[in-house]
Scaffold this motif. Sequence first.
Motif, mmCIF file in Angstrom:
data_model
loop_
_atom_site.group_PDB
_atom_site.id
_atom_site.type_symbol
_atom_site.label_atom_id
_atom_site.label_comp_id
_atom_site.label_asym_id
_atom_site.label_seq_id
_atom_site.Cartn_x
_atom_site.Cartn_y
_atom_site.Cartn_z
ATOM 1 N N UNK A 130 2.873 17.593 -10.619
ATOM 2 C CA UNK A 130 3.378 18.159 -11.866
ATOM 3 C C UNK A 130 4.789 17.706 -12.210
ATOM 4 N N UNK A 131 5.527 17.140 -11.246
ATOM 5 C CA UNK A 131 6.943 16.844 -11.510
ATOM 6 C C UNK A 131 7.436 15.744 -10.576
ATOM 7 N N UNK A 132 8.657 15.344 -10.812
ATOM 8 C CA UNK A 132 9.405 14.466 -9.910
ATOM 9 C C UNK A 132 10.553 15.278 -9.316
ATOM 10 N N UNK A 133 10.768 15.104 -8.007
ATOM 11 C CA UNK A 133 11.846 15.873 -7.380
ATOM 12 C C UNK A 133 13.197 15.350 -7.840
ATOM 13 N N UNK A 134 14.064 16.264 -8.240
ATOM 14 C CA UNK A 134 15.353 15.847 -8.787
ATOM 15 C C UNK A 134 16.324 15.345 -7.725
ATOM 16 N N UNK A 135 16.125 15.727 -6.472
ATOM 17 C CA UNK A 135 17.050 15.318 -5.400
ATOM 18 C C UNK A 135 16.433 14.278 -4.471
ATOM 19 N N UNK A 136 15.120 14.307 -4.296
ATOM 20 C CA UNK A 136 14.464 13.396 -3.364
ATOM 21 C C UNK A 136 13.989 12.160 -4.133
ATOM 22 N N UNK A 137 14.692 11.054 -3.980
ATOM 23 C CA UNK A 137 14.440 9.866 -4.797
ATOM 24 C C UNK A 137 13.979 8.689 -3.946
ATOM 25 N N UNK A 138 13.218 7.796 -4.578
ATOM 26 C CA UNK A 138 12.572 6.686 -3.877
ATOM 27 C C UNK A 138 13.236 5.374 -4.270
ATOM 28 N N UNK A 139 14.073 4.799 -3.413
ATOM 29 C CA UNK A 139 14.815 3.592 -3.791
ATOM 30 C C UNK A 139 13.923 2.400 -4.114
ATOM 31 N N UNK A 140 12.795 2.267 -3.425
ATOM 32 C CA UNK A 140 11.924 1.104 -3.650
ATOM 33 C C UNK A 140 11.197 1.177 -4.991
ATOM 34 N N UNK A 141 11.213 2.341 -5.637
ATOM 35 C CA UNK A 141 10.593 2.500 -6.950
ATOM 36 C C UNK A 141 11.653 2.746 -8.017
ATOM 37 N N UNK A 142 12.814 2.134 -7.821
ATOM 38 C CA UNK A 142 13.871 2.219 -8.817
ATOM 39 C C UNK A 142 14.637 3.521 -8.814
ATOM 40 N N UNK A 143 14.522 4.285 -7.729
ATOM 41 C CA UNK A 143 15.274 5.535 -7.639
ATOM 42 C C UNK A 143 14.622 6.709 -8.346
ATOM 43 N N UNK A 144 13.371 6.565 -8.745
ATOM 44 C CA UNK A 144 12.670 7.668 -9.395
ATOM 45 C C UNK A 144 12.418 8.776 -8.374
ATOM 46 N N UNK A 145 12.335 10.022 -8.861
ATOM 47 C CA UNK A 145 12.116 11.139 -7.957
ATOM 48 C C UNK A 145 10.751 11.085 -7.294
ATOM 49 N N UNK A 146 10.675 11.629 -6.088
ATOM 50 C CA UNK A 146 9.401 11.671 -5.386
ATOM 51 C C UNK A 146 8.444 12.631 -6.109
ATOM 52 N N UNK A 204 0.829 -1.212 0.000
ATOM 53 C CA UNK A 204 0.000 0.000 0.000
ATOM 54 C C UNK A 204 0.860 1.258 0.000
ATOM 55 N N UNK A 205 1.991 1.201 0.690
ATOM 56 C CA UNK A 205 2.899 2.356 0.702
ATOM 57 C C UNK A 205 3.437 2.627 -0.696
ATOM 58 N N UNK A 206 3.826 1.567 -1.399
ATOM 59 C CA UNK A 206 4.325 1.735 -2.772
ATOM 60 C C UNK A 206 3.226 2.292 -3.674
ATOM 61 N N UNK A 207 2.021 1.754 -3.516
ATOM 62 C CA UNK A 207 0.916 2.207 -4.364
ATOM 63 C C UNK A 207 0.569 3.669 -4.078
ATOM 64 N N UNK A 208 0.674 4.067 -2.823
ATOM 65 C CA UNK A 208 0.349 5.458 -2.478
ATOM 66 C C UNK A 208 1.274 6.430 -3.195
ATOM 67 N N UNK A 209 2.574 6.135 -3.204
ATOM 68 C CA UNK A 209 3.504 7.039 -3.909
ATOM 69 C C UNK A 209 3.204 7.064 -5.405
ATOM 70 N N UNK A 210 2.830 5.912 -5.962
ATOM 71 C CA UNK A 210 2.477 5.895 -7.396
ATOM 72 C C UNK A 210 1.217 6.737 -7.636
ATOM 73 N N UNK A 211 0.228 6.601 -6.737
ATOM 74 C CA UNK A 211 -1.010 7.376 -6.900
ATOM 75 C C UNK A 211 -0.739 8.875 -6.804
ATOM 76 N N UNK A 212 0.136 9.271 -5.874
ATOM 77 C CA UNK A 212 0.412 10.701 -5.716
ATOM 78 C C UNK A 212 1.079 11.282 -6.971
ATOM 79 N N UNK A 213 1.790 10.428 -7.708
ATOM 80 C CA UNK A 213 2.403 10.894 -8.955
ATOM 81 C C UNK A 213 1.351 11.274 -9.990
ATOM 82 N N UNK A 214 0.144 10.762 -9.842
ATOM 83 C CA UNK A 214 -0.926 11.089 -10.801
ATOM 84 C C UNK A 214 -1.519 12.472 -10.557
#
Length: 486
Positions: A405-421, A392-402
Amino acid sequence: MTPHLVPDLLGAGDAAPRIAAVGVADFADVPRTAGAHVTTLDWRPPAGGDPDLGWKLAELTGHEAVEAANRTAVERLLAVRPVWRDVRTARDVLPVLDDRATGERVLLHAGPPVDWADMCGPMRAGVIGAALLEGWADTPEQAQHLADSGVLRFEPCHHHEAVGPMGGVTSPSMPVLVVEDPATGRRAYANLNEGAGRCLRYGALGDDVMDRLRWMADVLAPALRAVLADRPDGVDLRSVVAQALQMGDECHSRNTAASALLLRELAAPLARVQHGPEVLEFLAENHYWFLNFSMAAAKLATSAAHGVAHSTLVTAFARNGVEVGIRVSGLGDAWFTAPAAEVRGLYFAGYGPEDANPDIGDSAITETNGLGGFALAAAPAITGFVGGTVQEALRTSRDMARITLARHEAYRLPALGGIGSPVGIDVRAVLDTGIEPVVTTGIAHREPGIGQIGAGLAHAPLECFRKALEAFAVPETPDDFAALRA
């Protein structure tokens, strides 16, 4: 649709039909009962089904001026480099609290504006505690009388580039963090974190609470200021947050790694200043210590993105325990509010939902900056504190991406392959998807004087976003866009 797939979907031969159900969940029951394989899709009409608002949403979606404005707002947010510069007494850096100059007794509080008569229990307790701390009253009864008689005046922290967790009550003599963006000189402020357990921010009152607040002003703040005096470059908070996300924090409700990283920065010089050992002991035991730094850094970034004409970016998301409010970059200083949401979470022994105050605090500014619930994928361990599962935690971050407007260039999520928050809540996207921004948060007892009773998740109600969209004017003329470019 590919022709050869049609027979499969319709259940050629003895195969059961496969159906995608959209909208009302009950629609899926009839074909499922008849033996079909039914997949339900989480979909709802844009803008809550309001036809006029839906039309405005369509007009704003893909609008050249709005898109350009949002790119500008996001660039300004991401360009901020928050640096911890100082610890000062609130009245020295926040003019509204300078009672020496104004002769007024003013207190700051969390969330959108709220009068004393309408304040929730934990915020009222914060006001009473602050009045006692300032020496304006000798007893809780005298403090309440001051508030009842109108002698005390209240303003939101957000109106003064400040933020405070939970009740957020900040008084003139309290120490505050000073966080600065070196490139612009812009500053933001937050009070100091009291730690876990019985704290004024949760509405706890008593000698233990007041003694700790006095110690923080008399011992902790001077020690921290002495350390910072020997660090002309301050402490790079963006670097601390970026590292902490790789170490299991989401930098709202879980700050264990960030607090340890900051303590490592301070430990050696703190050991050499007066009262160093007791300050180190306090910081070592306070796993929430970094929360207020994360909040001030987030306030600094989102304020930089505020005031861009035509931008639909949310620059403030705060709760006062009675109402939730948002501010939008292109809509000036107006608050768009809705009743505060209930918090769904885990409770300490002896407490339950019937004891809980609705959602409260300025700490959702971290979500506005791509942390907290938006970075939940970085902090699987927090599910043991706020409830839910790792998936559910992983899904929540994916949902918030919807809805961002952007992905943070410095704040990255290791469990999602290092994509920006995901960062930059877009009013349009929230209303288009119906996805409410999530926040990780503590739970305060609804009665004054008790304090924290749990932690969990809450959401910003869609009503805030509906009101914001209603107030938003669709750019109509080329002159509007030309002015933006200029």
